[in-house]
Design a protein around this motif. Sequence first.
Motif, PDB file in Angstrom:
ATOM      1  N   ALA A  18       0.829  -1.206   0.000  1.00 35.97           N
ATOM      2  CA  ALA A  18       0.000   0.000   0.000  1.00 35.97           C
ATOM      3  C   ALA A  18       0.867   1.260   0.000  1.00 35.97           C
ATOM      4  O   ALA A  18       0.565   2.229  -0.708  1.00 35.97           O
ATOM      5  CB  ALA A  18      -0.937   0.003   1.207  1.00 35.97           C
ATOM      6  N   LEU A  19       1.947   1.243   0.776  1.00 37.85           N
ATOM      7  CA  LEU A  19       2.851   2.394   0.834  1.00 37.85           C
ATOM      8  C   LEU A  19       3.504   2.674  -0.522  1.00 37.85           C
ATOM      9  O   LEU A  19       3.753   3.822  -0.871  1.00 37.85           O
ATOM     10  CB  LEU A  19       3.947   2.154   1.866  1.00 37.85           C
ATOM     11  CG  LEU A  19       3.572   2.425   3.312  1.00 37.85           C
ATOM     12  CD1 LEU A  19       4.525   1.711   4.257  1.00 37.85           C
ATOM     13  CD2 LEU A  19       3.555   3.929   3.574  1.00 37.85           C
ATOM     14  N   PRO A  25       3.900  -2.202 -10.374  1.00 35.26           N
ATOM     15  CA  PRO A  25       3.929  -3.455  -9.615  1.00 35.26           C
ATOM     16  C   PRO A  25       5.153  -3.519  -8.693  1.00 35.26           C
ATOM     17  O   PRO A  25       6.233  -3.058  -9.059  1.00 35.26           O
ATOM     18  CB  PRO A  25       4.009  -4.535 -10.686  1.00 35.26           C
ATOM     19  CG  PRO A  25       3.555  -3.874 -11.938  1.00 35.26           C
ATOM     20  CD  PRO A  25       3.909  -2.435 -11.812  1.00 35.26           C
ATOM     21  N   ILE A  26       4.965  -4.091  -7.529  1.00 39.73           N
ATOM     22  CA  ILE A  26       6.029  -4.227  -6.539  1.00 39.73           C
ATOM     23  C   ILE A  26       6.408  -5.702  -6.469  1.00 39.73           C
ATOM     24  O   ILE A  26       5.546  -6.568  -6.279  1.00 39.73           O
ATOM     25  CB  ILE A  26       5.560  -3.747  -5.146  1.00 39.73           C
ATOM     26  CG1 ILE A  26       4.979  -2.330  -5.209  1.00 39.73           C
ATOM     27  CG2 ILE A  26       6.680  -3.860  -4.127  1.00 39.73           C
ATOM     28  CD1 ILE A  26       5.920  -1.260  -5.663  1.00 39.73           C
ATOM     29  N   SER A  27       7.697  -5.981  -6.607  1.00 42.89           N
ATOM     30  CA  SER A  27       8.145  -7.377  -6.551  1.00 42.89           C
ATOM     31  C   SER A  27       8.216  -7.853  -5.104  1.00 42.89           C
ATOM     32  O   SER A  27       8.433  -7.057  -4.185  1.00 42.89           O
ATOM     33  CB  SER A  27       9.508  -7.535  -7.217  1.00 42.89           C
ATOM     34  OG  SER A  27      10.520  -6.981  -6.405  1.00 42.89           O
ATOM     35  N   LYS A  51      -5.739 -15.264  -4.038  1.00 44.41           N
ATOM     36  CA  LYS A  51      -6.978 -16.052  -4.064  1.00 44.41           C
ATOM     37  C   LYS A  51      -8.120 -15.342  -3.358  1.00 44.41           C
ATOM     38  O   LYS A  51      -9.288 -15.538  -3.695  1.00 44.41           O
ATOM     39  CB  LYS A  51      -6.748 -17.426  -3.438  1.00 44.41           C
ATOM     40  CG  LYS A  51      -5.932 -18.348  -4.325  1.00 44.41           C
ATOM     41  CD  LYS A  51      -5.673 -19.665  -3.658  1.00 44.41           C
ATOM     42  CE  LYS A  51      -4.736 -20.520  -4.514  1.00 44.41           C
ATOM     43  NZ  LYS A  51      -4.262 -21.702  -3.817  1.00 44.41           N
ATOM     44  N   ALA A  52      -7.780 -14.504  -2.371  1.00 45.20           N
ATOM     45  CA  ALA A  52      -8.793 -13.745  -1.635  1.00 45.20           C
ATOM     46  C   ALA A  52      -9.138 -12.427  -2.343  1.00 45.20           C
ATOM     47  O   ALA A  52      -9.878 -11.598  -1.801  1.00 45.20           O
ATOM     48  CB  ALA A  52      -8.300 -13.457  -0.217  1.00 45.20           C
ATOM     49  N   ASN A  53      -8.601 -12.241  -3.556  1.00 46.03           N
ATOM     50  CA  ASN A  53      -8.863 -11.041  -4.357  1.00 46.03           C
ATOM     51  C   ASN A  53      -8.435  -9.744  -3.671  1.00 46.03           C
ATOM     52  O   ASN A  53      -9.093  -8.714  -3.804  1.00 46.03           O
ATOM     53  CB  ASN A  53     -10.352 -10.966  -4.751  1.00 46.03           C
ATOM     54  CG  ASN A  53     -10.758 -12.121  -5.612  1.00 46.03           C
ATOM     55  OD1 ASN A  53     -10.034 -12.492  -6.538  1.00 46.03           O
ATOM     56  ND2 ASN A  53     -11.888 -12.719  -5.307  1.00 46.03           N
ATOM     57  N   LEU A  54      -7.315  -9.809  -2.959  1.00 45.90           N
ATOM     58  CA  LEU A  54      -6.765  -8.607  -2.334  1.00 45.90           C
ATOM     59  C   LEU A  54      -5.627  -8.016  -3.163  1.00 45.90           C
ATOM     60  O   LEU A  54      -5.374  -6.814  -3.095  1.00 45.90           O
ATOM     61  CB  LEU A  54      -6.278  -8.904  -0.916  1.00 45.90           C
ATOM     62  CG  LEU A  54      -7.359  -9.337   0.074  1.00 45.90           C
ATOM     63  CD1 LEU A  54      -6.747  -9.619   1.439  1.00 45.90           C
ATOM     64  CD2 LEU A  54      -8.457  -8.287   0.180  1.00 45.90           C
ATOM     65  N   VAL A  55      -4.947  -8.868  -3.937  1.00 45.30           N
ATOM     66  CA  VAL A  55      -3.847  -8.403  -4.785  1.00 45.30           C
ATOM     67  C   VAL A  55      -3.978  -9.005  -6.175  1.00 45.30           C
ATOM     68  O   VAL A  55      -4.620 -10.035  -6.357  1.00 45.30           O
ATOM     69  CB  VAL A  55      -2.453  -8.771  -4.200  1.00 45.30           C
ATOM     70  CG1 VAL A  55      -2.218  -8.099  -2.861  1.00 45.30           C
ATOM     71  CG2 VAL A  55      -2.257 -10.271  -4.103  1.00 45.30           C
ATOM     72  N   ASP A  56      -3.380  -8.317  -7.136  1.00 49.92           N
ATOM     73  CA  ASP A  56      -3.261  -8.827  -8.506  1.00 49.92           C
ATOM     74  C   ASP A  56      -1.794  -9.072  -8.764  1.00 49.92           C
ATOM     75  O   ASP A  56      -0.935  -8.298  -8.322  1.00 49.92           O
ATOM     76  CB  ASP A  56      -3.758  -7.784  -9.523  1.00 49.92           C
ATOM     77  CG  ASP A  56      -5.269  -7.725  -9.596  1.00 49.92           C
ATOM     78  OD1 ASP A  56      -5.916  -8.783  -9.456  1.00 49.92           O
ATOM     79  OD2 ASP A  56      -5.789  -6.615  -9.797  1.00 49.92           O
ATOM     80  N   GLY A  62       9.481  -6.399 -14.975  1.00 49.65           N
ATOM     81  CA  GLY A  62       8.840  -5.281 -14.276  1.00 49.65           C
ATOM     82  C   GLY A  62       7.556  -5.683 -13.594  1.00 49.65           C
ATOM     83  O   GLY A  62       6.801  -4.829 -13.128  1.00 49.65           O
ATOM     84  N   GLY A  63       7.286  -6.979 -13.527  1.00 48.92           N
ATOM     85  CA  GLY A  63       6.066  -7.469 -12.896  1.00 48.92           C
ATOM     86  C   GLY A  63       6.171  -7.462 -11.381  1.00 48.92           C
ATOM     87  O   GLY A  63       7.178  -7.060 -10.804  1.00 48.92           O
ATOM     88  N   GLY A  64       5.130  -7.898 -10.769  1.00 43.91           N
ATOM     89  CA  GLY A  64       5.073  -7.941  -9.319  1.00 43.91           C
ATOM     90  C   GLY A  64       3.628  -7.979  -8.875  1.00 43.91           C
ATOM     91  O   GLY A  64       2.780  -8.580  -9.546  1.00 43.91           O
TER      92      GLY A  64
END
Length: 163
Positions: A18-19, A25-27, A51-56, A62-64
Amino acid sequence: MKLSTKGRYAVTAMLDLALHSGSGPISLSEISGRQDISLSYLEQLFSKLRKANLVDSIRGPGGGYELQRPSNRITIADVVLAVNEPIDATRCKGKGGCQDGEHCLSHQLWAELSDQIYQFLSGISLEQVVERRFVKKVAGRQDAANETISTGKIGEDELIFLS
């Protein structure tokens, strides 16, 4: 109720995400470096958080990871429950079979405490936590330390401190 490292680390990692949201995207290796949490442990936690749909998750160079919804719409309770951490202070896991299949004397007290803890954690969003002055101060220190490690450069503040 005792919150295990699973719940604490999941909350810490989500606060870090969040910060640093808004910068792409953050690795997990970045989070691991800043928060001193094992990369393999983070991978397990983020699998559950996804799985809880909190993050993608974003694949490729450059992914994460990114928050799936705004940080003001994700509560601390959401995170704790996503990693299968019970919010329960009863000995019987809320089932009422504390003493030979019946309620014990203190069952209702611990059940009420569990409800209070859940209400407290569900009333606090990631955004509310990251906006706290202390959290911003700690995050600034972690970012500076991580920058020093990743670049090998020492900033002016560190030079003053070292002299």
